[in-house]
Design an enzyme around this catalytic site. Structure first.
Site, PDB file in Angstrom:
ATOM      1  N   GLU A  71       0.849  -1.204   0.000  1.00 31.20           N
ATOM      2  CA  GLU A  71       0.000   0.000   0.000  1.00 31.20           C
ATOM      3  C   GLU A  71       0.881   1.250   0.000  1.00 31.20           C
ATOM      4  O   GLU A  71       1.875   1.321   0.723  1.00 31.20           O
ATOM      5  CB  GLU A  71      -0.906  -0.021   1.244  1.00 31.20           C
ATOM      6  CG  GLU A  71      -1.848   1.159   1.283  1.00 31.20           C
ATOM      7  CD  GLU A  71      -2.895   1.024   2.373  1.00 31.20           C
ATOM      8  OE1 GLU A  71      -3.534  -0.041   2.497  1.00 31.20           O
ATOM      9  OE2 GLU A  71      -3.061   2.007   3.118  1.00 31.20           O
ATOM     10  N   TYR A 130      -6.648   7.044  -0.579  1.00 27.45           N
ATOM     11  CA  TYR A 130      -7.506   8.098  -1.134  1.00 27.45           C
ATOM     12  C   TYR A 130      -7.936   9.007   0.000  1.00 27.45           C
ATOM     13  O   TYR A 130      -8.531   8.547   0.988  1.00 27.45           O
ATOM     14  CB  TYR A 130      -8.728   7.416  -1.752  1.00 27.45           C
ATOM     15  CG  TYR A 130      -9.733   8.329  -2.405  1.00 27.45           C
ATOM     16  CD1 TYR A 130      -9.650   8.614  -3.754  1.00 27.45           C
ATOM     17  CD2 TYR A 130     -10.775   8.871  -1.661  1.00 27.45           C
ATOM     18  CE1 TYR A 130     -10.598   9.428  -4.363  1.00 27.45           C
ATOM     19  CE2 TYR A 130     -11.715   9.686  -2.260  1.00 27.45           C
ATOM     20  CZ  TYR A 130     -11.622   9.957  -3.610  1.00 27.45           C
ATOM     21  OH  TYR A 130     -12.555  10.756  -4.210  1.00 27.45           O
ATOM     22  N   ALA A 177      -6.534  10.046   2.425  1.00 27.05           N
ATOM     23  CA  ALA A 177      -5.825   9.917   3.695  1.00 27.05           C
ATOM     24  C   ALA A 177      -4.641  10.883   3.686  1.00 27.05           C
ATOM     25  O   ALA A 177      -4.029  11.118   2.638  1.00 27.05           O
ATOM     26  CB  ALA A 177      -5.351   8.483   3.881  1.00 27.05           C
ATOM     27  N   ARG A 224     -15.373   3.557   4.058  1.00 24.45           N
ATOM     28  CA  ARG A 224     -16.191   4.671   4.545  1.00 24.45           C
ATOM     29  C   ARG A 224     -15.383   5.975   4.526  1.00 24.45           C
ATOM     30  O   ARG A 224     -15.856   7.017   4.101  1.00 24.45           O
ATOM     31  CB  ARG A 224     -16.628   4.353   5.980  1.00 24.45           C
ATOM     32  CG  ARG A 224     -17.402   5.460   6.651  1.00 24.45           C
ATOM     33  CD  ARG A 224     -17.593   5.129   8.123  1.00 24.45           C
ATOM     34  NE  ARG A 224     -18.523   4.039   8.312  1.00 24.45           N
ATOM     35  CZ  ARG A 224     -19.810   4.184   8.616  1.00 24.45           C
ATOM     36  NH1 ARG A 224     -20.309   5.401   8.770  1.00 24.45           N
ATOM     37  NH2 ARG A 224     -20.582   3.144   8.776  1.00 24.45           N
ATOM     38  N   ASP A 278     -19.378  -5.377  14.193  1.00 26.49           N
ATOM     39  CA  ASP A 278     -18.327  -5.204  13.195  1.00 26.49           C
ATOM     40  C   ASP A 278     -18.370  -6.344  12.176  1.00 26.49           C
ATOM     41  O   ASP A 278     -18.267  -6.124  10.969  1.00 26.49           O
ATOM     42  CB  ASP A 278     -16.970  -5.247  13.920  1.00 26.49           C
ATOM     43  CG  ASP A 278     -16.093  -4.063  13.585  1.00 26.49           C
ATOM     44  OD1 ASP A 278     -16.507  -3.236  12.771  1.00 26.49           O
ATOM     45  OD2 ASP A 278     -14.989  -3.982  14.147  1.00 26.49           O
ATOM     46  N   LYS A 293     -20.784  -6.641   3.659  1.00 23.13           N
ATOM     47  CA  LYS A 293     -19.911  -6.188   2.557  1.00 23.13           C
ATOM     48  C   LYS A 293     -19.606  -7.387   1.646  1.00 23.13           C
ATOM     49  O   LYS A 293     -19.570  -7.255   0.426  1.00 23.13           O
ATOM     50  CB  LYS A 293     -18.625  -5.545   3.110  1.00 23.13           C
ATOM     51  CG  LYS A 293     -18.887  -4.230   3.862  1.00 23.13           C
ATOM     52  CD  LYS A 293     -17.634  -3.417   4.172  1.00 23.13           C
ATOM     53  CE  LYS A 293     -16.936  -3.760   5.439  1.00 23.13           C
ATOM     54  NZ  LYS A 293     -15.965  -2.750   5.907  1.00 23.13           N
TER      55      LYS A 293
HETATM   56  P1  FAD Z   1     -17.319   0.383   7.761  1.00 23.85           P
HETATM   57  O1  FAD Z   1     -17.167  -0.930   7.098  1.00 23.85           O
HETATM   58  O2  FAD Z   1     -18.512   1.189   7.455  1.00 23.85           O
HETATM   59  O3  FAD Z   1     -17.258   0.233   9.313  1.00 23.85           O
HETATM   60  C1  FAD Z   1     -16.414  -0.626  10.038  1.00 23.85           C
HETATM   61  C2  FAD Z   1     -16.994  -0.762  11.436  1.00 23.85           C
HETATM   62  O4  FAD Z   1     -16.943   0.481  12.138  1.00 23.85           O
HETATM   63  C3  FAD Z   1     -18.472  -1.144  11.426  1.00 23.85           C
HETATM   64  O5  FAD Z   1     -18.722  -1.922  12.561  1.00 23.85           O
HETATM   65  C4  FAD Z   1     -19.173   0.189  11.488  1.00 23.85           C
HETATM   66  O6  FAD Z   1     -20.475   0.084  11.993  1.00 23.85           O
HETATM   67  C5  FAD Z   1     -18.260   0.973  12.418  1.00 23.85           C
HETATM   68  N1  FAD Z   1     -18.245   2.403  12.115  1.00 23.85           N
HETATM   69  C6  FAD Z   1     -17.351   3.038  11.317  1.00 23.85           C
HETATM   70  N2  FAD Z   1     -17.625   4.348  11.267  1.00 23.85           N
HETATM   71  C7  FAD Z   1     -18.706   4.538  12.045  1.00 23.85           C
HETATM   72  C8  FAD Z   1     -19.468   5.669  12.381  1.00 23.85           C
HETATM   73  N3  FAD Z   1     -19.153   6.890  11.925  1.00 23.85           N
HETATM   74  N4  FAD Z   1     -20.533   5.489  13.191  1.00 23.85           N
HETATM   75  C9  FAD Z   1     -20.837   4.270  13.649  1.00 23.85           C
HETATM   76  N5  FAD Z   1     -20.155   3.134  13.370  1.00 23.85           N
HETATM   77  C10 FAD Z   1     -19.100   3.278  12.564  1.00 23.85           C
HETATM   78  N6  FAD Z   1      -9.289   5.976   5.108  1.00 23.85           N
HETATM   79  C11 FAD Z   1      -9.171   6.931   4.144  1.00 23.85           C
HETATM   80  O7  FAD Z   1      -9.650   8.035   4.310  1.00 23.85           O
HETATM   81  N7  FAD Z   1      -8.505   6.654   2.963  1.00 23.85           N
HETATM   82  C12 FAD Z   1      -7.944   5.449   2.706  1.00 23.85           C
HETATM   83  O8  FAD Z   1      -7.358   5.243   1.640  1.00 23.85           O
HETATM   84  C13 FAD Z   1      -8.048   4.428   3.714  1.00 23.85           C
HETATM   85  N8  FAD Z   1      -7.539   3.187   3.514  1.00 23.85           N
HETATM   86  C14 FAD Z   1      -7.713   2.211   4.467  1.00 23.85           C
HETATM   87  C15 FAD Z   1      -7.229   0.914   4.209  1.00 23.85           C
HETATM   88  C16 FAD Z   1      -7.391  -0.095   5.156  1.00 23.85           C
HETATM   89  C17 FAD Z   1      -6.887  -1.480   4.844  1.00 23.85           C
HETATM   90  C18 FAD Z   1      -8.024   0.199   6.406  1.00 23.85           C
HETATM   91  C19 FAD Z   1      -8.155  -0.873   7.444  1.00 23.85           C
HETATM   92  C20 FAD Z   1      -8.509   1.469   6.660  1.00 23.85           C
HETATM   93  C21 FAD Z   1      -8.374   2.486   5.702  1.00 23.85           C
HETATM   94  N9  FAD Z   1      -8.887   3.767   5.908  1.00 23.85           N
HETATM   95  C22 FAD Z   1      -8.744   4.737   4.929  1.00 23.85           C
HETATM   96  C23 FAD Z   1      -9.553   4.117   7.173  1.00 23.85           C
HETATM   97  C24 FAD Z   1     -11.086   3.886   7.094  1.00 23.85           C
HETATM   98  O9  FAD Z   1     -11.668   4.823   6.206  1.00 23.85           O
HETATM   99  C25 FAD Z   1     -11.639   4.043   8.511  1.00 23.85           C
HETATM  100  O10 FAD Z   1     -11.190   3.013   9.331  1.00 23.85           O
HETATM  101  C26 FAD Z   1     -13.156   4.216   8.596  1.00 23.85           C
HETATM  102  O11 FAD Z   1     -13.461   4.748   9.889  1.00 23.85           O
HETATM  103  C27 FAD Z   1     -13.936   2.919   8.478  1.00 23.85           C
HETATM  104  O12 FAD Z   1     -13.970   2.518   7.173  1.00 23.85           O
HETATM  105  P2  FAD Z   1     -14.694   1.098   6.779  1.00 23.85           P
HETATM  106  O13 FAD Z   1     -14.884   1.116   5.321  1.00 23.85           O
HETATM  107  O14 FAD Z   1     -13.991  -0.027   7.392  1.00 23.85           O
HETATM  108  O15 FAD Z   1     -16.084   1.313   7.505  1.00 23.85           O
END
Ligand code: FAD
Length: 284
Positions: free
Chosen positions: A7, A39, A41, A97, A145, A152
């Site tokens: 990454e 993206y 980040a 997200r 979670d 997904k």
């Molecule tokens: P989800 O799948 O929606 O949530 C994961 C879990 O957290 C679920 O249980 C969900 O209910 C809970 N949750 C998350 N947010 C909330 C909320 N606001 N309220 C309530 N529950 C919540 N971020 C970037 O900006 N750019 C990137 O390029 C990037 N790359 C990443 C790559 C990896 C491999 C990982 C692990 C993380 C990355 N992130 C990145 C960070 C990521 O955007 C955050 O961790 C974000 O908070 C959760 O994204 P998700 O898609 O896992 O969320």
């Protein structure tokens, strides 16, 4: 067969982009299954991510995934961006997200499964998602979670990459719980090299990642044993990826931080462990 993915984040200057290009070219020796570009980040913009993904794929020939987030964006822009990626030959997305920096709840999709489904509807992308061995800080519980991760998977995600962790036992327990919940997609361990222990401690605190005693002690004792922090980080990485290889994991995703040295150490150690394992199987 052992598989590695790397990454990167887009550079924010010409100099940083040149360094990124050099890192990608040096790490290409490990023949990564894919590489990905973050993206949004660290303040990177949409255009920076797009240009980096397209340039990296065309110069290295390595399948390159674009991370894509939806928080704070609008549906039309996201779909247009996804369309541009597809047209530029980028077929893989890490769908996330994203973190809500405004503190509000400004998102065009109700949840990440809805976002994954929308991307799949745009084009038949291969979609990876994120998951959290030590539970996302905003998740109500591990059960919640895992329910999100399963949703997904149900809408078409084909692999999940974990948040970084240092305690492999937490990762193994998470995978076991995920399998019990009916999650069958590959769960790829995300490995973070420690270039700056103080910074990693801050990140770990924010993400809810536990720093085990042996890691804390190794850095605390560095002055006494005369090892540099880079040597300590190398030994910890080797031990972590060896353990994953011997536990049967065939893939790791390395958060390179756009640097070669520790990504190289982790890759070499992981591939060597797998070679030893195959050799032991052949002679047994
Ligand atoms: P989800 O799948 O929606 O949530 C994961 C879990 O957290 C679920 O249980 C969900 O209910 C809970 N949750 C998350 N947010 C909330 C909320 N606001 N309220 C309530 N529950 C919540 N971020 C970037 O900006 N750019 C990137 O390029 C990037 N790359 C990443 C790559 C990896 C491999 C990982 C692990 C993380 C990355 N992130 C990145 C960070 C990521 O955007 C955050 O961790 C974000 O908070 C959760 O994204 P998700 O898609 O896992 O969320």
């Amino acid at each position: 067969m052992a598989r590695i993915s790397f990454e990167y984040f887009p550079g924010r200057s010409e100099k940083a982009n040149n360094q990124l290009e050099q890192t990608v070219s040096l790490l290409a020796e490990f023949q990564p299954e894919f590489q990905s570009v973050t993206y949004g980040a660290g303040g990177s913009d949409q255009k920076g991510s797009f240009d980096a993904v397209v340039a990296m794929q065309s110069t290295s020939g390595i399948p390159t995934a674009s991370h894509l987030t939806y928080t704070g964006a609008n549906k039309e822009d996201i779909e247009a961006f996804a369309d541009e990626l597809w047209k530029a030959g980028i077929k893989r997305i890490v769908a996330l997200r994203g973190d809500d920096l405004s503190g509000g709840n400004d998102a065009p999709f109700a949840n990440t499964p809805e976002f994954v489904a929308a991307l799949k509807k745009c084009h038949p992308f291969e979609i990876s998602v994120a998951c959290y061995p030590e539970v996302h800080p905003k998740a109500g519980s591990l059960k919640d979670d895992l329910a999100v991760l399963k949703a997904k998977q149900e809408v078409g995600a084909t692999s999940a990459i974990t948040q970084f962790f240092f305690d492999n036992s937490k990762f193994y327990e998470f995978v076991s719980q995920a399998r019990e919940t009916g999650i069958t997609i590959p769960i790829i361990p995300g490995i973070l090299p420690i270039y700056n222990f103080a910074k990693v401690c801050e990140m770990a605190e924010a993400c809810g990642t536990h720093i085990p005693d042996h890691v804390n002690e190794a850095f605390a004792n560095s002055a006494i044993c005369g090892s540099s922090d880079l040597e300590i980080a190398s030994e910890l990485l080797k031990a972590q990826v060896h353990d994953l290889a011997y536990a049967g994991y065939e893939a790791v995703h390395i958060y390179t931080l756009n640097k070669v040295p520790l990504a190289k150490v982790a890759s070499e150690a992981f591939l060597e462990a797998h070679e030893t394992i195959s050799h032991q199987r052949r002679v047994a």
